[in-house]
Write a protein that holds these residues in place. Structure first.
Motif, PDB file in Angstrom:
ATOM      1  N   ASN A  59       0.341  26.533  54.482  1.00 14.49           N
ATOM      2  CA  ASN A  59       0.971  28.032  55.110  1.00 14.49           C
ATOM      3  C   ASN A  59      -0.236  28.829  55.434  1.00 14.49           C
ATOM      4  N   ARG A  60      -0.432  28.907  56.733  1.00 14.58           N
ATOM      5  CA  ARG A  60      -1.321  29.574  57.404  1.00 14.58           C
ATOM      6  C   ARG A  60      -1.213  31.299  56.993  1.00 14.58           C
ATOM      7  N   ALA A  61      -0.125  31.836  56.575  1.00 15.81           N
ATOM      8  CA  ALA A  61       0.011  32.943  56.255  1.00 15.81           C
ATOM      9  C   ALA A  61      -0.377  33.401  54.928  1.00 15.81           C
ATOM     10  N   TYR A  62      -0.791  32.511  54.049  1.00 15.32           N
ATOM     11  CA  TYR A  62      -1.206  32.783  52.614  1.00 15.32           C
ATOM     12  C   TYR A  62      -2.667  33.397  52.767  1.00 15.32           C
ATOM     13  N   VAL A  63      -2.667  34.141  52.100  1.00 15.99           N
ATOM     14  CA  VAL A  63      -4.080  35.157  51.822  1.00 15.99           C
ATOM     15  C   VAL A  63      -4.446  34.943  50.467  1.00 15.99           C
ATOM     16  N   TYR A  64      -5.863  34.228  50.420  1.00 19.92           N
ATOM     17  CA  TYR A  64      -6.137  34.055  49.191  1.00 19.92           C
ATOM     18  C   TYR A  64      -6.513  35.386  48.020  1.00 19.92           C
ATOM     19  N   GLU A  65      -6.106  35.518  47.064  1.00 21.30           N
ATOM     20  CA  GLU A  65      -6.710  36.682  46.305  1.00 21.30           C
ATOM     21  C   GLU A  65      -7.603  36.507  45.440  1.00 21.30           C
ATOM     22  N   GLY A  66      -8.389  35.354  45.260  1.00 19.06           N
ATOM     23  CA  GLY A  66      -9.203  35.244  44.236  1.00 19.06           C
ATOM     24  C   GLY A  66      -8.931  34.356  43.046  1.00 19.06           C
ATOM     25  N   GLY A  67      -9.386  33.863  42.405  1.00 19.42           N
ATOM     26  CA  GLY A  67      -9.338  33.357  41.143  1.00 19.42           C
ATOM     27  C   GLY A  67      -8.368  32.110  41.291  1.00 19.42           C
ATOM     28  N   GLU A  68      -7.450  31.666  40.300  1.00 18.46           N
ATOM     29  CA  GLU A  68      -6.614  30.401  41.003  1.00 18.46           C
ATOM     30  C   GLU A  68      -6.094  30.376  42.116  1.00 18.46           C
ATOM     31  N   VAL A  69      -5.960  29.513  42.995  1.00 18.50           N
ATOM     32  CA  VAL A  69      -5.207  29.513  44.232  1.00 18.50           C
ATOM     33  C   VAL A  69      -3.774  29.138  43.722  1.00 18.50           C
ATOM     34  N   ASN A  70      -2.896  30.204  44.582  1.00 13.87           N
ATOM     35  CA  ASN A  70      -1.383  30.332  44.161  1.00 13.87           C
ATOM     36  C   ASN A  70      -0.902  28.945  45.012  1.00 13.87           C
ATOM     37  N   LEU A  71      -0.563  27.825  44.296  1.00 11.80           N
ATOM     38  CA  LEU A  71      -0.140  26.673  44.875  1.00 11.80           C
ATOM     39  C   LEU A  71       1.025  26.986  45.992  1.00 11.80           C
ATOM     40  N   ASP A  72       1.781  27.469  45.111  1.00 20.03           N
ATOM     41  CA  ASP A  72       3.473  27.780  45.491  1.00 20.03           C
ATOM     42  C   ASP A  72       3.326  28.456  47.163  1.00 20.03           C
ATOM     43  N   ARG A  73       2.447  29.556  47.135  1.00 16.29           N
ATOM     44  CA  ARG A  73       1.989  30.073  48.478  1.00 16.29           C
ATOM     45  C   ARG A  73       0.889  29.246  49.478  1.00 16.29           C
ATOM     46  N   LEU A  74       0.206  28.761  48.698  1.00 18.96           N
ATOM     47  CA  LEU A  74      -0.626  27.906  49.640  1.00 18.96           C
ATOM     48  C   LEU A  74       0.062  26.876  50.707  1.00 18.96           C
ATOM     49  N   PHE A  75       1.286  26.149  50.123  1.00 20.85           N
ATOM     50  CA  PHE A  75       1.884  25.366  50.702  1.00 20.85           C
ATOM     51  C   PHE A  75       3.550  25.744  50.975  1.00 20.85           C
ATOM     52  N   VAL A  76       3.723  25.321  52.237  1.00 22.72           N
ATOM     53  CA  VAL A  76       5.315  25.282  52.446  1.00 22.72           C
ATOM     54  C   VAL A  76       5.950  24.111  52.496  1.00 22.72           C
ATOM     55  N   GLN A  77       6.911  24.164  51.527  1.00 18.14           N
ATOM     56  CA  GLN A  77       7.668  22.649  51.540  1.00 18.14           C
ATOM     57  C   GLN A  77       8.846  22.671  52.644  1.00 18.14           C
ATOM     58  N   GLN A  78       8.964  22.141  53.674  1.00 18.22           N
ATOM     59  CA  GLN A  78       9.903  22.063  54.308  1.00 18.22           C
ATOM     60  C   GLN A  78      10.978  21.099  54.425  1.00 18.22           C
ATOM     61  N   ASP A  79      12.215  21.219  54.164  1.00 18.82           N
ATOM     62  CA  ASP A  79      13.371  20.345  53.922  1.00 18.82           C
ATOM     63  C   ASP A  79      13.638  19.542  55.223  1.00 18.82           C
ATOM     64  N   LEU A  80      13.214  18.286  55.611  1.00 15.33           N
ATOM     65  CA  LEU A  80      13.548  17.638  56.737  1.00 15.33           C
ATOM     66  C   LEU A  80      14.619  16.517  56.801  1.00 15.33           C
ATOM     67  N   THR A  81      15.523  16.732  55.712  1.00 15.49           N
ATOM     68  CA  THR A  81      16.389  15.542  55.300  1.00 15.49           C
ATOM     69  C   THR A  81      17.221  15.314  56.731  1.00 15.49           C
ATOM     70  N   VAL A  82      17.822  16.486  57.182  1.00 11.79           N
ATOM     71  CA  VAL A  82      18.591  15.844  58.208  1.00 11.79           C
ATOM     72  C   VAL A  82      17.861  15.744  59.449  1.00 11.79           C
ATOM     73  N   ALA A  83      17.002  16.151  59.793  1.00  3.09           N
ATOM     74  CA  ALA A  83      16.081  15.756  60.874  1.00  3.09           C
ATOM     75  C   ALA A  83      15.542  14.214  60.877  1.00  3.09           C
ATOM     76  N   VAL A  84      15.284  14.002  59.648  1.00  2.00           N
ATOM     77  CA  VAL A  84      14.604  12.621  59.493  1.00  2.00           C
ATOM     78  C   VAL A  84      15.695  11.540  59.636  1.00  2.00           C
ATOM     79  N   LEU A  85      16.832  11.723  58.919  1.00  2.00           N
ATOM     80  CA  LEU A  85      17.918  10.916  58.995  1.00  2.00           C
ATOM     81  C   LEU A  85      18.509  10.671  60.359  1.00  2.00           C
ATOM     82  N   ALA A  86      18.349  11.959  61.088  1.00  2.00           N
ATOM     83  CA  ALA A  86      18.755  11.546  62.482  1.00  2.00           C
ATOM     84  C   ALA A  86      17.912  10.670  63.304  1.00  2.00           C
TER      85      ALA A  86
END
Ligand code: SF4
Length: 544
Positions: free
Chosen positions: A202-229
């Protein structure tokens, strides 16, 4: 896997549809017979029946059937990865490992290449253990296609989400094909899929120091419909690849722009070894120019018909003579002394290292400045971060001292401006001074592009190309580090890797030498070009 993950269709209507079509397709897999039918007994070992495919082979085959053929039968013809490419691949692996931390309790399926059976069995064991929430590198096989799924996440009711991890910051079209082949194999192997997703940075994630916030570091994009197509195309594409692979020779495919999209093909050198050095592909500019010329059967730049519309640079490349524009001198004389020649080197960590930074943010770690005074005296200063800390403030303060408040700052491209703007944003107390430095930048690149051409440029205006053409004694071939990508990689190794003191010293010296060469090149190019405008010339065209 089949016993624990029934192959009955998921409740997902699209998945169910795809499963039905898969059943139909699997019945159409051709009987490939014996290799003896094609080439006789000797071919049995050279061309084994139906080579096993993988997701990367499938993607290669989509790019070019010839690439797939060569990868399977003559991989030794590929050009080896350079260090930079290897580093990019390693960065992808590192991001994959960080991504796994989002799935605590997940288990990795080890796979050494000789032990596919073990990996398949281990995947099946893990899948049948309901206490395992996720399987990393889940190994699946269907119709002789093998995939290793980055993350197979267990959902309710014995259903799964298939997740591909990418070190990119957005979904690309090729990712859908990558996911489609994995989905095809997973469903064929009996995995009941509930969802298909891409996990990217996630390019918008700004690291605040300490542990990296994994939920914000990554974006999980659901591609079920596009892949099944896209899934319905997979069986036919596989059939076509497998049929092609049964041929005794590689398909005849002309190299062109498809060789660089979505990935640079490692067989480029092999496929183009007999091309003319003045092949029309090397013309700079939009690819449609090449396509139109190729359609007309024009192979070399020298045979482009007179009436064919070319851009100024393309025309100069065709003319293949030195050209000096009438306004070159005026453009070069617009500088104000003392003239600084500045170059930054930066690196772009995928996972942010310092508070306030984002994934892939460019962080400058080095600069070089050659200052030419009006009386001809040249002074050189440089900075290279000496530790693994955030280099920006120290680097900026040293730079402000070096460039002072007077004179133009010669650069080559907009890179230095972007770095300065980023520094100004990151360092509010230096913002005014850094913005003032940015306002003094004087870009030599558009001046060369607009007012000068040398046959040695071969259509390129990269400083690495124009320097040897103008000042052969100054080229980069004698340097250990000869491009910015390698400089970034080596800096990372020096500052953050497990390198001993002697190695650090060697890297440091190579980095300093490289960056210094860049700014000396700028200075020399400026002087040589200006000198050319004073040389007596009968005409403005000098044949090579
Ligand atoms: S270089 Fe181009 S034509 Fe040759 S194998 Fe690669 S993609 Fe195909």
């Amino acid at each position: 896997m089949r016993s624990s993950l029934p192959s009955s269709p998921s409740d997902h209507p699209a998945v169910a549809t795809s499963l039905r079509s898969l059943c139909g397709i699997s019945a159409r897999v051709p009987d490939t017979g014996s290799a003896l039918n094609r080439k006789g007994t000797m071919q049995l070992s050279l061309f084994p029946l139906e080579p096993r495919l993988s997701k990367s082979k499938y993607v290669s085959g989509l790019q070019c059937h010839k690439r797939l053929y060569l990868e399977i039968y003559t991989p030794e013809l590929a050009t080896e990865h350079d260090e930079e490419t290897q580093a990019r691949l390693d960065a992808g692996t590192d991001v994959g490992e960080v991504a796994r931390r989002r799935f605590p309790g997940g288990v990795l399926v080890d796979y050494d290449h000789g032990n596919l059976t073990v990996a398949l069995r281990r995947t099946e064991e893990l899948a049948s253990n309901p206490s395992i929430p996720a399987i990393f590198e889940a190994t699946l096989k269907f119709e002789n296609v093998l995939v290793r799924v980055d993350i197979l996440e267990r959902l309710a009711d014995d259903r799964w989400r298939l997740i591909e991890v990418k070190a990119s910051t957005r979904t690309k079209d090729v990712h859908l094909d990558d996911l489609a082949i994995q989905t095809h194999v997973a469903m064929g192997a009996g995995v009941r899929l509930e969802g298909i997703a891409l996990l990217h940075l996630n390019r918008a994630y700004v690291y605040e120091g300490g542990e990296v916030n994994l939920d914000r570091l990554f974006v999980q994009q659901d591609l079920t419909v596009a892949v099944l197509a896209r899934l319905a195309e997979v069986p036919q594409r596989l059939l076509s690849m497998k049929a092609m692979l049964m041929e005794p020779t590689a398909p005849d495919v002309d190299p062109g722009h498809h060789c660089h999209t979505p990935y640079v093909c490692p067989f480029w050198d092999h496929c183009t070894q007999e091309k003319d050095p003045r092949w029309v592909f090397y013309l700079p500019g939009p690819k449609r120019t090449f396509d139109r010329l190729a359609e007309q059967g024009v192979h070399t730049i020298d045979t482009i018909p007179g009436g064919f519309k070319l851009s100024d640079t393309q025309q100069r490349m065709k003319d293949n003579v030195e050209w000096i524009g009438p306004d070159l001198r005026a453009a070069l004389q617009a500088v104000r002394y003392p003239v600084h020649h500045l170059d930054f080197e930066g690196f772009m960590p995928a996972v942010p290292l310092f508070p306030g930074t984002r994934p892939y943010q460019t962080l400058p770690f080095q600069w070089s400045n050659h200052t030419e005074h009006e009386d001809g005296i040249v002074r050189h200063e440089e900075y290279l971060c000496a530790n693994a800390g955030d280099p920006r403030e120290e680097l900026a303060l040293a730079l402000l001292r070096s460039v002072g408040r007077q004179g133009s700052i010669c650069v080559y491209s907009g890179y230095e401006w972007r770095i300065l703007m980023d520094l100004a944003d990151a360092l509010p107390r230096l913002k005014r001074e850094l913005s003032a430095v940015a306002a003094r930048l004087w870009d030599l690149l558009p001046i060369v592009r607009r007012h000068y051409y040398h046959p040695g440029f071969e259509g390129s205006f990269s400083i690495k190309v124009i320097l040897p053409a103008l000042a052969p004694s100054l080229d980069y071939s004698n340097l250990e580090i000869a491009d910015g990508g390698l400089a970034s990689l080596e800096y990372y190794r020096m500052a953050f890797g497990k390198t001993d003191a002697a190695e650090k010293t060697r890297i440091r010296a190579s980095l300093l030498e490289y960056c210094k060469r860049d700014t000396l090149a700028l200075l020399e190019i400026r002087k040589i070009l200006l000198q050319k405008t004073f040389e007596p010339r009968d005409q403005n065209l000098t044949p090579v």
